[in-house]
Write a protein that holds these residues in place. Sequence first.
Motif, PDB file in Angstrom:
ATOM      1  N   GLU A 490       0.766  -1.327  -0.232  1.00 46.27           N
ATOM      2  CA  GLU A 490      -0.428   0.166  -0.094  1.00 46.27           C
ATOM      3  C   GLU A 490       1.308   1.728  -0.195  1.00 46.27           C
ATOM      4  N   LEU A 491       2.022   1.294   0.981  1.00 43.84           N
ATOM      5  CA  LEU A 491       3.040   2.711   0.921  1.00 43.84           C
ATOM      6  C   LEU A 491       3.213   2.587  -0.350  1.00 43.84           C
ATOM      7  N   GLU A 493       2.213   1.608  -3.061  1.00 42.04           N
ATOM      8  CA  GLU A 493       1.252   1.799  -4.831  1.00 42.04           C
ATOM      9  C   GLU A 493       1.029   3.810  -4.151  1.00 42.04           C
ATOM     10  N   LYS A 494       1.082   4.378  -3.050  1.00 38.44           N
ATOM     11  CA  LYS A 494       0.627   5.217  -3.074  1.00 38.44           C
ATOM     12  C   LYS A 494       1.886   6.698  -2.687  1.00 38.44           C
ATOM     13  N   LEU A 496       4.771   6.427  -0.998  1.00 37.79           N
ATOM     14  CA  LEU A 496       5.347   7.148   0.585  1.00 37.79           C
ATOM     15  C   LEU A 496       6.570   6.148   0.478  1.00 37.79           C
ATOM     16  N   ASN A 592       4.657  15.165  -0.866  1.00 40.12           N
ATOM     17  CA  ASN A 592       4.715  14.062  -1.536  1.00 40.12           C
ATOM     18  C   ASN A 592       2.879  13.770  -1.279  1.00 40.12           C
ATOM     19  N   LEU A 593       2.893  14.280  -0.108  1.00 41.13           N
ATOM     20  CA  LEU A 593       2.081  14.009   0.100  1.00 41.13           C
ATOM     21  C   LEU A 593       0.204  14.547   0.012  1.00 41.13           C
ATOM     22  N   LYS A 596      -3.717  12.704  -0.400  1.00 45.37           N
ATOM     23  CA  LYS A 596      -3.040  11.434  -0.262  1.00 45.37           C
ATOM     24  C   LYS A 596      -3.328  11.222   1.813  1.00 45.37           C
ATOM     25  N   TYR A 597      -4.096  10.000   2.014  1.00 43.13           N
ATOM     26  CA  TYR A 597      -4.936  10.182   3.045  1.00 43.13           C
ATOM     27  C   TYR A 597      -5.168  11.853   4.022  1.00 43.13           C
ATOM     28  N   MET A 606      -1.754   6.995   7.981  1.00 43.13           N
ATOM     29  CA  MET A 606      -0.421   6.878   7.407  1.00 43.13           C
ATOM     30  C   MET A 606       0.290   7.092   8.314  1.00 43.13           C
ATOM     31  N   THR A 609       0.861   3.267   9.800  1.00 47.54           N
ATOM     32  CA  THR A 609       1.212   2.793   8.687  1.00 47.54           C
ATOM     33  C   THR A 609       2.807   2.899   8.359  1.00 47.54           C
TER      34      THR A 609
END
Length: 818
Positions: A490-491, A493-494, A496, A592-593, A596-597, A606, A609
């Motif tokens: 997941e990280l 793909e996001k 991060l 970059n954030l 996202k979330y 986030m 995780t």
Amino acid sequence: MSHSTYNKLWADSQMGLKSLLTEDNPAQPPRPEKDRVVFFQRLATLYVRYVQIFRQLEEAYDQVVHPQKRRVIRAVLDGVMGRVLELKNEMVEKEFSEYHYMDDVIQDLKLTPEDIEIPIPRYFLSERSALLRDRGKMLLGILKPMEDQEKLKSVGVRALNLEEAVKILQVSERARQGRLRSKFMKDIQRYEERQKRAKDLVLAKDTAALRIQKVWKGYVQRKKTQREREDEMIFLGMTMDLSHTKPSPITVRVKSNEARRRTKQEEYEEDYQKSIVVITKKLREVEAPDIRETMKEQIRQWFIECHDATGTFPDYPDEEDGGSGLIFAEKTPQQLMEELAAKEEGDTSKKPTDKEENKQGTKNKGKEMEEEEEAGLKMLPSAFLGDLEVGQKTFESVWQNRTESKNFSQRHEAELIKEQKRKEIELEVRVQVDELMRQELVNWKLAVDKDKSGKAKGGAKKKKGSKSGKKKKKDKDLTADRSTESLYEELVEKGLLKQAENVHLQDYVGDYSYLGTTLRQTDIEPMPSLSDVRQVVALYAVLPLGSQVVHEKAPLVKAILLAGPSGVGKKMLVHAICQETGANLFDLSPLNLTGKYPGKSGLAMMLHTVFKVARLMQPSVVWIGDAEKMFYKKVPKEEKELDPKRLKKDLPKMLKSIKGGDRILIVGTTQDPFNADLKSLCKMYDKIILIPRPDYASRYIMWKQLIKKNGGEVTASLDLSSLAKISDGYTQGHMVQVIRSILTEHHVRQLAKRPLTAAEFVAPLAKINPVFRDEEEAFKNWYAKTPLGRKRAKAASGIEGEEEPQVKGGKNAKKKGK
């Protein structure tokens, strides 16, 4: 090299360590030093000598194939690494600077700057190679489908109509015909020019021969002169022979031998682990019964001796106190019983009387007076000196005088395994025997002491319950139902969790600062060189992340901030840290954030995780690019939608949760720290490293290496000294940009006929804005406002140790009269 060479290297390093330990940890602690310069000189000398031993042990550990020796070397190597970090931390506290200049120390010790270069232990990666390989495959497996989807989206094939297609074909055909026509016209023009010159230049044979001879002799003489000049420069040591630039056959053979020894290490280690299992099983079957019976007889004998000496049977020692291990200590039964009785009565000890309190108070005052009299600088306590002394004793008692004439291949020794496993089996058997003998003691007391008391005292005591205290609130696991692999995916793909670029710390090229001490003696604060930056990053980031033992005991560094102008290599250093330690790279940069979330719950999920995966798959690096955006004094209008201050409150909380056992490092990078709230920024990052633009010596080396790396050749026609001089103020990023613009594929193919010259670099450099003095001074002034910068300024002005001025009406003002 042979086994004996590396064994001798290990022995030499242990001898050097022994003499160093006598100085670093003397029997009588030295008196406090009042002169800060003298004290720092002592610290710097110890640091340099420990680094030398560190380099020797690292090489020995990398090449010694004996599995049992490797374990001893590893323990000492980790201890030396930790001691180096402790001395570095102490030098920072005493000199109030992250950078130290030890040119005078290495001159006194007759060393070169390469001798104090911090090596990166190769076992950081070699011992985790299989794990890193599997993790890399998993990361590539996630990234490849994502890249394919992005390519399909970006390509976007569109069908053309008939008119557009015909127009494209017409343009291409006309361009082709134009190129052919131009080529034909050039060929015709050259042919006509040759014919015209041939008609004009009709010379006599003697004149023509004379001209040819003149040109040829000049060419030959120029070549001869150039060759003689090169030979003279090689003879004087000013240049290197071309034959030495390529690796010699001996060097190639040494490299292959080192690789073969590493393969042997894995083979011998596997054989060693199998032997441990076999020998342990055999010892349990053969020797364990005899050990059990011997222990029982000794314990029974102790029961009888105690009964004869005191008239009663003793109480059996608790398992927490060591069980029957206390019985086999070199003590009489009477002494052992007195110790056990004293322990029981220890809790009911009397409080001291008033007179005793007064005496104790006068003693304490006397001690305080002595401490005041002995004011000065002292060495801080070390967490690694004990480990180093244990490793030194192990070497002297086991390996120093050991005869290994029969162990030519340097495989493991079965006798040492037996000695070690016997102790472990003894402890296991002792626990079993204690349970049996406690019950036997109860039976003896029932039989012998029955007439004295109706109730027999039990041999086994009730274990004291644990102290009731408030249980710490555990953080709720928001992803308890998910596997680590799914969170990792997941990280990725996001976006991060990213793949680190293939760069190493040695690629961050820079020369040593040779005049640092001289400048400081004249009250001029020198700017650090890129070599100093590389050393600091290795000490604060690479060594703690690479070794769990070092990270747990060494001074804990949770977050570092790399500050400097654009292009000085901050991002490269982040990727180099990940490559040298095999760490995961998490990107929590504000940009970059974006998107996202979302929301407060998304932010909590986030961070939870990211730090959960970082702990489970440590070591890990959490990178925050443009770190100043998180602590903006005032958010610019164009960035308000991006919410750059999103992590300002929650990330410091996660930082507090990082403990010594968590190999997680937060690395921030900033090129514009002036817009951030300095107090919040310094609270977040406990180490702030200022990276300057490269100096002349670093630029000279960098031009040479970057040109070669991009396919160019450095010849005599390229004046590197002039090029390094005119590029003053330009950063590494600017240099790479210029070299790539010059060394195109076409130019690289022509280098044999048209070598590079310094003049070619002038025009591309002129188009780029360098780092001006104003910007450099702004960074210096900003760093002077950081906590360490303020301490350094106070020490330089001679008011070190004085308290900060009290704010009127503040808390300190109330305590003024005390």
